[in-house]
Design a protein around this motif. Structure first.
Motif, PDB file in Angstrom:
ATOM      1  N   ALA A 123       0.327   2.158  -5.042  1.00 42.77           N
ATOM      2  CA  ALA A 123       0.487   1.351  -3.824  1.00 42.77           C
ATOM      3  C   ALA A 123       0.494  -0.133  -4.176  1.00 42.77           C
ATOM      4  CB  ALA A 123      -0.627   1.663  -2.834  1.00 42.77           C
ATOM      5  N   LEU A 124      -0.424  -0.537  -5.051  1.00 41.86           N
ATOM      6  CA  LEU A 124      -0.465  -1.949  -5.449  1.00 41.86           C
ATOM      7  C   LEU A 124       0.810  -2.360  -6.171  1.00 41.86           C
ATOM      8  CD1 LEU A 124      -4.099  -2.829  -6.564  1.00 41.86           C
ATOM      9  CD2 LEU A 124      -2.637  -4.067  -4.937  1.00 41.86           C
ATOM     10  N   ARG A 125       1.327  -1.402  -6.970  1.00 39.02           N
ATOM     11  CA  ARG A 125       2.569  -1.684  -7.701  1.00 39.02           C
ATOM     12  C   ARG A 125       3.710  -1.928  -6.710  1.00 39.02           C
ATOM     13  NH1 ARG A 125       6.006   2.556  -9.877  1.00 39.02           N
ATOM     14  NH2 ARG A 125       7.619   1.624 -11.187  1.00 39.02           N
ATOM     15  N   GLU A 126       3.735  -1.129  -5.622  1.00 41.85           N
ATOM     16  CA  GLU A 126       4.796  -1.309  -4.622  1.00 41.85           C
ATOM     17  C   GLU A 126       4.675  -2.674  -3.935  1.00 41.85           C
ATOM     18  OE1 GLU A 126       5.382   1.896  -1.793  1.00 41.85           O
ATOM     19  OE2 GLU A 126       6.625   0.629  -0.500  1.00 41.85           O
ATOM     20  N   VAL A 127       3.428  -3.060  -3.608  1.00 43.91           N
ATOM     21  CA  VAL A 127       3.229  -4.357  -2.939  1.00 43.91           C
ATOM     22  C   VAL A 127       3.671  -5.494  -3.862  1.00 43.91           C
ATOM     23  CG1 VAL A 127       1.562  -5.926  -1.900  1.00 43.91           C
ATOM     24  CG2 VAL A 127       1.357  -3.468  -1.527  1.00 43.91           C
ATOM     25  N   HIS A 128       3.274  -5.401  -5.129  1.00 47.93           N
ATOM     26  CA  HIS A 128       3.635  -6.471  -6.069  1.00 47.93           C
ATOM     27  C   HIS A 128       5.149  -6.547  -6.275  1.00 47.93           C
ATOM     28  CE1 HIS A 128      -0.742  -6.368  -7.672  1.00 47.93           C
ATOM     29  NE2 HIS A 128      -0.582  -7.247  -6.694  1.00 47.93           N
ATOM     30  N   ALA A 129       5.776  -5.365  -6.335  1.00 49.51           N
ATOM     31  CA  ALA A 129       7.244  -5.363  -6.477  1.00 49.51           C
ATOM     32  C   ALA A 129       7.889  -5.989  -5.247  1.00 49.51           C
ATOM     33  CB  ALA A 129       7.743  -3.937  -6.679  1.00 49.51           C
ATOM     34  N   ALA A 130       7.288  -5.726  -4.067  1.00 49.92           N
ATOM     35  CA  ALA A 130       7.835  -6.293  -2.820  1.00 49.92           C
ATOM     36  C   ALA A 130       7.724  -7.815  -2.836  1.00 49.92           C
ATOM     37  CB  ALA A 130       7.107  -5.714  -1.622  1.00 49.92           C
ATOM     38  N   ILE A 131       6.587  -8.314  -3.274  1.00 48.48           N
ATOM     39  CA  ILE A 131       6.399  -9.775  -3.342  1.00 48.48           C
ATOM     40  C   ILE A 131       7.420 -10.390  -4.305  1.00 48.48           C
ATOM     41  CG2 ILE A 131       4.788 -11.612  -4.003  1.00 48.48           C
ATOM     42  CD1 ILE A 131       2.521  -9.622  -3.187  1.00 48.48           C
ATOM     43  N   ASP A 132       7.587  -9.728  -5.455  1.00 51.36           N
ATOM     44  CA  ASP A 132       8.545 -10.244  -6.437  1.00 51.36           C
ATOM     45  C   ASP A 132       9.967 -10.237  -5.876  1.00 51.36           C
ATOM     46  OD1 ASP A 132       6.381 -10.492  -8.026  1.00 51.36           O
ATOM     47  OD2 ASP A 132       6.855  -8.807  -9.365  1.00 51.36           O
ATOM     48  N   ARG A 133      10.257  -9.210  -5.084  1.00 47.24           N
ATOM     49  CA  ARG A 133      11.602  -9.119  -4.506  1.00 47.24           C
ATOM     50  C   ARG A 133      11.847 -10.259  -3.517  1.00 47.24           C
ATOM     51  NH1 ARG A 133      13.714  -3.415  -4.863  1.00 47.24           N
ATOM     52  NH2 ARG A 133      13.707  -4.261  -6.975  1.00 47.24           N
ATOM     53  N   ILE A 134      10.816 -10.582  -2.737  1.00 45.28           N
ATOM     54  CA  ILE A 134      10.963 -11.709  -1.801  1.00 45.28           C
ATOM     55  C   ILE A 134      11.240 -12.989  -2.583  1.00 45.28           C
ATOM     56  CG2 ILE A 134       9.829 -13.091  -0.017  1.00 45.28           C
ATOM     57  CD1 ILE A 134       8.065 -10.604   0.568  1.00 45.28           C
TER      58      ILE A 134
END
Lengths: 288, 311
Positions: free
Chosen positions: A102-113
């Protein structure tokens, strides 16, 4: 003394306000332990219509912002999500201790933004051009937003997939009406709360929750939506393309039958922005 | 703070009867809850189109703009079963251009006259404007009442002026604009309605507003005036017509106003001769909703001759 906890009523972000469905309909979602989590708005085609009106109102202002300013606003959204990363990770698997995944998904989302925040003042130079012509004219091609875009997010990766679909659209100066994952709507609700405080003008992103089958025909046929971006199965793809043909809208589809690696590099980048911009070519006579 | 009512205004209010503010506002809220679907909705939308006074009242109006407004009034949409609007509404100087554009079309020409929107010129000037508009071919005259005189309690003066304009109209229909937003209270609106109706002929109108002030036609103001029309009709048998104007932009609002007419005055008033909408943007939204009903799909606003520069 035991305290009675106050539970949050999930509401959808439409036009900068938090709304329930106009129908009053809701559907229950349970957490990982099977305990009742909350009732989520079951949005109807009228909610979709209202969301399109909100997106239409926001569009001229958003399209007219400077590219640099749009980038700043997207970066601010990344800041908002970074500060609440833990809370978002919990929302990805409610009732459970947030997993590394879950944390990996959040971090990937932040990086994508952040990735798209960087693109916002650079794609124009790469997609536009100055064209050689055989007459005394300057001939140049510039990008313009297509308009209001509908997004149908997949069931899995309810944060990363949703953001991967809607970020290139708003980066291009368009506004969005998105339908979130039906089975995991909580991350989209939380994202809505972050969008509302991220300097993003009201109505640029509108997030709905509800039944896909109820809303899909309206997404396909609403004439004011100028493009669709969806993850869909074979039958939904046919319905979207058939409905979109009437109002001649662009349709960008990813098949939901085969698993999509939303972390992959190819799920972001310039070509996703290109899908939602119009190219306008202008001829200008060269002075003597 | 509302100005103090003078004795003559108080006497008029007492005679007309006071308005129950809370009751009116509660009642009109319920109109929006009526469920109008399918055939009834299409009927009501078309009726609203046929009741429109398609209006342009801007300083930048040109003969060309009036001509295109007239074309739009005659044939609002390419689908064949959509009626023409009741009238076009223009400034008095542009009436002759509207007459040239409309010829013998059944679309009537309404002209605002009497120093619209303030009405603050000498009576002789106002009457001359009315006569000029009628001579140029206006079928209907929209006049403004002298609000200053009304609030100052010069009730007889206001009524005499309305009667004088009525005479100047000749055969033309008269619409008396009360400018409700400047009358301040429901009691005043009801009193002003009676004041006007007593000198009006069968088929003349009372009208809410000019559309030039911050607050325009509201459902509550409309209701106060409809109630006054009903009471006047029951007392005298004279059928006064009604025109809300300003601020009615969506089809949904228009349907709610029609519900008010139906439930207050009945079917006899659901005709363009007895009820009108003064509006400009409303027509495009009515057409948009009619197209939605016809095709089953939501339509984009730029398909209806507005906001062509937008997305």
């Amino acid at each position: 003394m035991a305290r009675l906890p106050i539970l949050k009523t999930p509401k959808c972000l439409v036009g900068g306000a938090f709304i329930r469905s106009e129908s009053g309909g809701v559907y229950p979602i349970h957490d990982a332990t099977g305990a009742f989590l909350a009732n989520f708005p079951q949005c109807t085609r009228k909610d979709l219509r209202n969301a399109v009106e909100a997106a239409a109102k926001a569009l001229p202002g958003w399209a007219a912002r400077s590219a640099y300013n749009r980038g700043q606003i997207l970066y601010r959204l990344a800041e908002m999500l970074e500060a609440r990363a833990q809370e978002m990770a919990e929302a990805l698997a409610p009732g459970r201790k947030p997993s590394a995944d879950a944390l990996r998904e959040v971090h990937a989302a932040i990086d994508r933004i952040t990735h798209y925040a960087g693109w916002s003042d650079k794609f124009q130079g790469l997609l536009g051009s100055v064209n050689p012509v055989a007459s005394p004219h300057f001939n140049f091609t510039v990008t313009e937003p297509v308009g209001i875009v509908g997004v149908l997010a997949p069931e899995e990766r309810p944060l990363l997939a949703l953001l991967s679909l809607l970020l290139p659209i708003i980066t291009g100066g368009n506004t969005v009406v998105a339908l979130a994952s039906h089975s995991q709507p909580l991350p989209a609700i939380l994202l809505g709360e972050m969008l509302a405080v991220s300097d993003l003008p009201a109505g640029v992103v509108n997030l709905l929750t509800g039944n896909r089958a109820d809303l899909l025909p309206t997404f396909a046929t609403h004439a004011h939506l100028r493009a669709l971006s969806a993850v869909a199965d074979a039958r939904e793809r046919t319905d979207l393309q058939t409905g979109a043909a009437d109002s001649v809208k662009r349709v960008t589809l990813l098949p939901s039958e085969s698993p999509i690696d939303w972390f992959a590099e190819r799920q972001q980048g310039l070509y996703h922005i290109r899908d939602f911009v119009e190219l306008k070519t202008t001829w200008h006579p060269v002075g003597a | 703070m509302p100005p103090r009512s003078t004795a003559s205004l108080r006497a008029l209010i007492l005679e007309a009867g006071p308005v129950d503010q809370v009751g009116i506002e509660e009642r009109v809220q319920k109109y929006a809850t009526r469920s109008i679907k399918k055939n009834s909705k299409v009927f009501a939308l078309k009726l609203a189109v046929s009741m429109l006074d398609l209006t342009t009242l801007e300083g930048k109006d040109t003969p060309g703009k009036v001509a295109s407004l007239c074309r739009k009034a005659q044939r609002p949409h390419h689908t064949p079963d959509i009626p023409h609007t009741a009238a076009v509404c223009v400034y008095s100087a542009l009436v002759r251009h509207a007459r040239r554009a409309l010829g013998k079309s059944p679309v009537r020409i309404a002209s605002v006259a009497t120093a619209f929107p303030s009405g603050q010129t000498p009576l002789a000037t106002r009457l001359a404007e009315v006569r000029a508009a009628v001579a140029d071919g206006a079928d209907e005259i929209d006049m403004v009442i002298n609000r200053g005189a009304f609030l100052a309690g010069e009730i007889a003066l206001v009524q005499d002026e309305i009667a004088a304009v009525r005479e100047a109209c000749g055969q033309a229909t008269l619409k008396v604009i009360l400018e409700t937003s400047e009358l301040e209270t429901y009691d005043n609106i009801r009193a002003a309605s009676f004041l006007a109706m007593r000198v009006l002929r069968n088929g003349d109108f009372i009208k809410t507003s000019t559309g030039k002030t911050s607050s325009n036609a509201t459902l509550a103001n409309n209701q106060v005036m409809l109630d006054a029309i009903r009471d006047h009709f029951l007392a005298t048998g004279i059928e006064i017509a009604m025109k809300p104007a300003g601020g009615i932009r969506t089809a949904k609002q228009a349907l709610t106003f029609l519900v008010a007419v139906k439930e207050t005055l009945g079917d006899a008033w659901l005709t363009p001769a007895r009820y009108r909408f003064g509006a400009s943007a409303l027509l495009n939204d009515l057409l948009r909703q009619l197209e939605k009903e016809r095709t089953g799909h939501y339509q984009a606003p730029y398909s209806f001759s507005e906001a062509s520069g937008s997305y």
